[in-house]
Design a protein around this motif. Structure first.
Motif, PDB file in Angstrom:
ATOM      1  N   TYR A  78       0.833  -1.205   0.000  1.00  0.00           N
ATOM      2  CA  TYR A  78       0.000   0.000   0.000  1.00  0.00           C
ATOM      3  C   TYR A  78       0.867   1.253   0.000  1.00  0.00           C
ATOM      4  O   TYR A  78       1.784   1.379   0.809  1.00  0.00           O
ATOM      5  CB  TYR A  78      -0.893  -0.005   1.247  1.00  0.00           C
ATOM      6  CG  TYR A  78      -1.838   1.184   1.320  1.00  0.00           C
ATOM      7  CD1 TYR A  78      -2.800   1.394   0.331  1.00  0.00           C
ATOM      8  CD2 TYR A  78      -1.766   2.091   2.375  1.00  0.00           C
ATOM      9  CE1 TYR A  78      -3.666   2.479   0.400  1.00  0.00           C
ATOM     10  CE2 TYR A  78      -2.635   3.175   2.450  1.00  0.00           C
ATOM     11  CZ  TYR A  78      -3.579   3.361   1.455  1.00  0.00           C
ATOM     12  OH  TYR A  78      -4.431   4.423   1.513  1.00  0.00           O
ATOM     13  N   TRP A  80       0.411   5.069   0.543  1.00  0.00           N
ATOM     14  CA  TRP A  80      -0.640   5.915   1.101  1.00  0.00           C
ATOM     15  C   TRP A  80      -0.948   7.153   0.270  1.00  0.00           C
ATOM     16  O   TRP A  80      -2.095   7.625   0.251  1.00  0.00           O
ATOM     17  CB  TRP A  80      -0.290   6.308   2.549  1.00  0.00           C
ATOM     18  CG  TRP A  80       0.858   7.257   2.684  1.00  0.00           C
ATOM     19  CD1 TRP A  80       2.170   6.935   2.797  1.00  0.00           C
ATOM     20  CD2 TRP A  80       0.783   8.681   2.733  1.00  0.00           C
ATOM     21  NE1 TRP A  80       2.935   8.063   2.908  1.00  0.00           N
ATOM     22  CE2 TRP A  80       2.108   9.149   2.870  1.00  0.00           C
ATOM     23  CE3 TRP A  80      -0.255   9.618   2.680  1.00  0.00           C
ATOM     24  CZ2 TRP A  80       2.410  10.515   2.949  1.00  0.00           C
ATOM     25  CZ3 TRP A  80       0.047  10.967   2.758  1.00  0.00           C
ATOM     26  CH2 TRP A  80       1.372  11.408   2.878  1.00  0.00           C
ATOM     27  N   ASP A  82      -1.336   7.354  -2.761  1.00  0.00           N
ATOM     28  CA  ASP A  82      -2.324   7.037  -3.807  1.00  0.00           C
ATOM     29  C   ASP A  82      -3.753   7.152  -3.266  1.00  0.00           C
ATOM     30  O   ASP A  82      -4.712   7.146  -4.039  1.00  0.00           O
ATOM     31  CB  ASP A  82      -2.126   5.598  -4.320  1.00  0.00           C
ATOM     32  CG  ASP A  82      -0.761   5.407  -4.971  1.00  0.00           C
ATOM     33  OD1 ASP A  82      -0.099   6.422  -5.281  1.00  0.00           O
ATOM     34  OD2 ASP A  82      -0.362   4.239  -5.153  1.00  0.00           O
ATOM     35  N   GLY A  83      -3.891   7.227  -1.963  1.00  0.00           N
ATOM     36  CA  GLY A  83      -5.234   7.208  -1.357  1.00  0.00           C
ATOM     37  C   GLY A  83      -5.598   8.515  -0.676  1.00  0.00           C
ATOM     38  O   GLY A  83      -6.321   8.494   0.328  1.00  0.00           O
ATOM     39  N   LYS A  87     -11.012  12.208  -5.139  1.00  0.00           N
ATOM     40  CA  LYS A  87     -11.162  10.759  -5.359  1.00  0.00           C
ATOM     41  C   LYS A  87     -11.033  10.342  -6.818  1.00  0.00           C
ATOM     42  O   LYS A  87     -10.477   9.284  -7.118  1.00  0.00           O
ATOM     43  CB  LYS A  87     -12.498  10.278  -4.797  1.00  0.00           C
ATOM     44  CG  LYS A  87     -12.486  10.360  -3.283  1.00  0.00           C
ATOM     45  CD  LYS A  87     -13.479   9.459  -2.615  1.00  0.00           C
ATOM     46  CE  LYS A  87     -13.329   9.692  -1.124  1.00  0.00           C
ATOM     47  NZ  LYS A  87     -14.020   8.771  -0.288  1.00  0.00           N
ATOM     48  N   ARG A  90      -7.474   9.719  -7.876  1.00  0.00           N
ATOM     49  CA  ARG A  90      -6.612   8.765  -7.162  1.00  0.00           C
ATOM     50  C   ARG A  90      -6.163   7.615  -8.072  1.00  0.00           C
ATOM     51  O   ARG A  90      -6.948   7.098  -8.865  1.00  0.00           O
ATOM     52  CB  ARG A  90      -7.335   8.220  -5.913  1.00  0.00           C
ATOM     53  CG  ARG A  90      -7.555   9.314  -4.888  1.00  0.00           C
ATOM     54  CD  ARG A  90      -8.117   8.758  -3.581  1.00  0.00           C
ATOM     55  NE  ARG A  90      -8.537   9.857  -2.717  1.00  0.00           N
ATOM     56  CZ  ARG A  90      -9.093   9.704  -1.523  1.00  0.00           C
ATOM     57  NH1 ARG A  90      -9.291   8.490  -1.031  1.00  0.00           N
ATOM     58  NH2 ARG A  90      -9.444  10.756  -0.800  1.00  0.00           N
ATOM     59  N   ASN A 105      -8.576   3.083  -4.466  1.00  0.00           N
ATOM     60  CA  ASN A 105      -8.043   3.971  -3.428  1.00  0.00           C
ATOM     61  C   ASN A 105      -9.032   5.020  -2.917  1.00  0.00           C
ATOM     62  O   ASN A 105      -8.626   6.043  -2.349  1.00  0.00           O
ATOM     63  CB  ASN A 105      -6.763   4.661  -3.911  1.00  0.00           C
ATOM     64  CG  ASN A 105      -5.546   3.773  -3.698  1.00  0.00           C
ATOM     65  OD1 ASN A 105      -5.291   3.311  -2.585  1.00  0.00           O
ATOM     66  ND2 ASN A 105      -4.798   3.508  -4.757  1.00  0.00           N
ATOM     67  N   GLY A 108      -9.083   5.936   1.909  1.00  0.00           N
ATOM     68  CA  GLY A 108      -7.666   6.146   2.215  1.00  0.00           C
ATOM     69  C   GLY A 108      -7.487   6.706   3.612  1.00  0.00           C
ATOM     70  O   GLY A 108      -8.346   6.544   4.491  1.00  0.00           O
ATOM     71  N   THR A 109      -6.381   7.406   3.792  1.00  0.00           N
ATOM     72  CA  THR A 109      -6.001   7.868   5.132  1.00  0.00           C
ATOM     73  C   THR A 109      -7.074   8.750   5.783  1.00  0.00           C
ATOM     74  O   THR A 109      -7.454   8.524   6.936  1.00  0.00           O
ATOM     75  CB  THR A 109      -4.673   8.647   5.049  1.00  0.00           C
ATOM     76  OG1 THR A 109      -3.701   7.784   4.446  1.00  0.00           O
ATOM     77  CG2 THR A 109      -4.181   9.082   6.413  1.00  0.00           C
TER      78      THR A 109
END
Ligand code: AHR
Length: 489
Positions: A78, A80, A82-83, A87, A90, A105, A108-109
């Motif tokens: 993973y 991060w 990318d997330g 949206k 992504r 993605n 995500g975070t």
């Protein structure tokens, strides 16, 4: 009916039961996140920031204390960055571990940390040591926790989150002996030391760093890791152990169709958790006599063959009363080892392996395992006290009764599972220590193959139950294949 005597001494307090022992795990795997807990902001299913409201409510009800994310094996592939952000922009990737499906993605975070805030639980991140970089992990911490002006904190602000979140639990890699890089323990330790050096405590945030521990009974891994990682940069190591009824990963057995013999074999395999914890703890204590490093069982549960007609890479399985007994046995074991076990995370929260919750379209089902977490929740934050059962054997191979007891704010919680599917038990429990005036019970009591599905979602559900207070404690009849919580005030 088997007669079992039990003793609890509330004056003999053993250890603190960290609420995190009742923790959970959500991986980008099958329908755990997508089409499971996360349906997207535009879904007709009621949601908060894309996460189903009914799932959030269910998590809150059992007082979910901590949620691990984004994997599992997925964590070590993973990236991060990318997330985050818009949206539609992504990056998409292949989820190579789980069905080769496209990961867009969209969760995500920001979505994960907002969800933890909504549930009121601690986030537990599994960092990417296998295929990521030191810089990537270091910047993830900066993005999440730094309050000042910096490239990553500014990026977070640009993505709509002004204030940092809190992040305590940080796993540095996952299963690095396997899907996380096929490393030798010596090599992993060197990598761990390098990665952890650049995971900083920003803005008053204090990281609790967790090293990848052993697979099941790999005692050498524990020994090498414990001799190479000091408590100054490691707070805990993890242990992964899954209950596979047949012991054969190629033919694990069905979740719903199993013989009585297979049932007893499953419980016997699950009780092996006790031996694993004892033996890993012994090794840990030799290398860390003051016991500063804790053990985290951050993946546990039953692993069966997937349900027919479902994607084999999605690990979707049903969940019967057998799983409820498995959950009760494991939670009692964790309570009874709470001097060493500081956290545990069931695999997994939704639609994967021994799930708490199953979903289908707008429908949601709480599994028997979910109800066990509900029955056990008053142990969270309690003080474990001494308990002993004068046990007898069930099925010719397992102890009939599994139990633990704790006290919190003057309330005694006793959880007992009758693991026999052949005999009821009459339990006569003496309590030394406090005197209690009042008793309440709840029970999960069904046939071993019973489960909840979308047409009958309450077939297995807890009921009020009664026990008799005696001069010395209490007496209770426990039907075969049942889990009970006794609460005394
Ligand atoms: O929980 C499913 C998988 O089991 C996890 O991704 C991995 O860590 C473990 O092998």
């Amino acid at each position: 009916m088997k007669e079992i005597s039990m003793l609890i001494n509330t004056a003999d307090k053993r250890s603190h039961i960290n609420p995190e022992i009742y923790g959970h795990f959500s991986e980008h795997l099958g329908r755990c996140i997508y089409n499971g807990m996360y349906v997207g902001e535009n879904s007709e299913i009621p949601n908060i920031n894309g996460v189903r409201k009914d799932v959030i409510e269910a998590f809150k009800e059992i007082k979910m204390p901590v949620l691990r994310w984004p994997g599992g094996c997925f964590a070590d592939e993973y990236h991060w960055k990318d997330g985050i952000g818009e949206k539609t922009q992504r990056k998409k990737m292949i989820n190579t571990n789980w069905g080769g499906v496209t990961e867009d993605n969209s969760f995500g975070t920001n979505e994960f940390f907002d969800l933890c805030e909504e549930i009121g639980c601690e986030p537990y991140l599994a960092g990417n040591l296998g295929s990521g970089t030191v810089q990537e992990l270091s910047e993830w911490i900066e993005y999440i926790t730094f309050d000042g002006v910096s490239p990553m904190a500014d990026l977070r602000r640009k993505n709509g989150r002004e204030k940092p979140w809190k992040l305590k639990y940080l796993g540095i890699g996952n299963e690095n002996w396997g899907c996380g890089g096929s490393m030798r323990p010596e090599y992993y330790c060197d990598e761990y030391r390098r990665y952890q050096s650049f995971c900083k405590n920003f803005s008053g945030n204090e990281l609790y760093k967790i090293a990848c521990g052993p697979n099941s009974n790999d005692y050498n891994w524990t020994d090498v890791v414990m001799s190479n990682l000091g408590e100054w940069h490691t707070k805990a190591i993890s242990l992964h152990y899954y209950t596979v009824p047949t012991g054969d990963w190629n033919k694990k057995g069905s979740a719903t169709e199993f013989s009585d013999e297979e049932y007893y074999e499953t419980i016997s395999k699950t009780l092996y958790m006790d031996e694993l914890i004892k033996r890993h703890s012994e090794i840990m204590s030799r290398r860390d006599p003051e016991g500063k490093i804790g053990l985290i069982v951050d993946e546990w549960g039953c692993w069966y063959d997937v349900e027919e007609g479902t994607n084999p890479g999605f690990l979707y399985q049903q969940n019967t009363m057998r799983d409820a007994i498995v959950a009760a046995c494991n939670l009692n074991i964790f309570n009874n080892h709470s001097d060493k076990v500081v956290m545990a995370n069931l695999a997994q929260a939704v639609n994967v392996l021994q799930a708490l919750i199953l979903t289908e379209g707008e429908k949601m089902v709480k599994t028997p395992t979910y109800h066990v977490f509900d029955l056990f929740k008053t142990h969270q934050g309690g003080e474990l006290c001494y308990s002993y059962a004068n046990n007898c054997q069930a099925g010719g191979k397992i102890p009939m009764i599994s139990q633990s007891a704790s006290v919190k704010d003057g309330v005694l919680t006793v959880t007992i599972a009758n693991c026999s599917i052949d005999d009821d038990a009459h339990i006569c429990c003496d309590i030394a220590g406090e005197n209690y005036q009042n008793i309440e019970c709840r029970i999960l009591d069904n046939e071993v193959r019973d489960y909840n599905d979308f047409d009958n979602c309450d077939k297995v559900a807890p009921k009020e139950y009664s026990a008799k207070m005696t001069e010395k404690g209490f007496e209770i009849d426990l039907p075969k294949c049942s889990v009970v919580v006794v609460t005394m005030r």
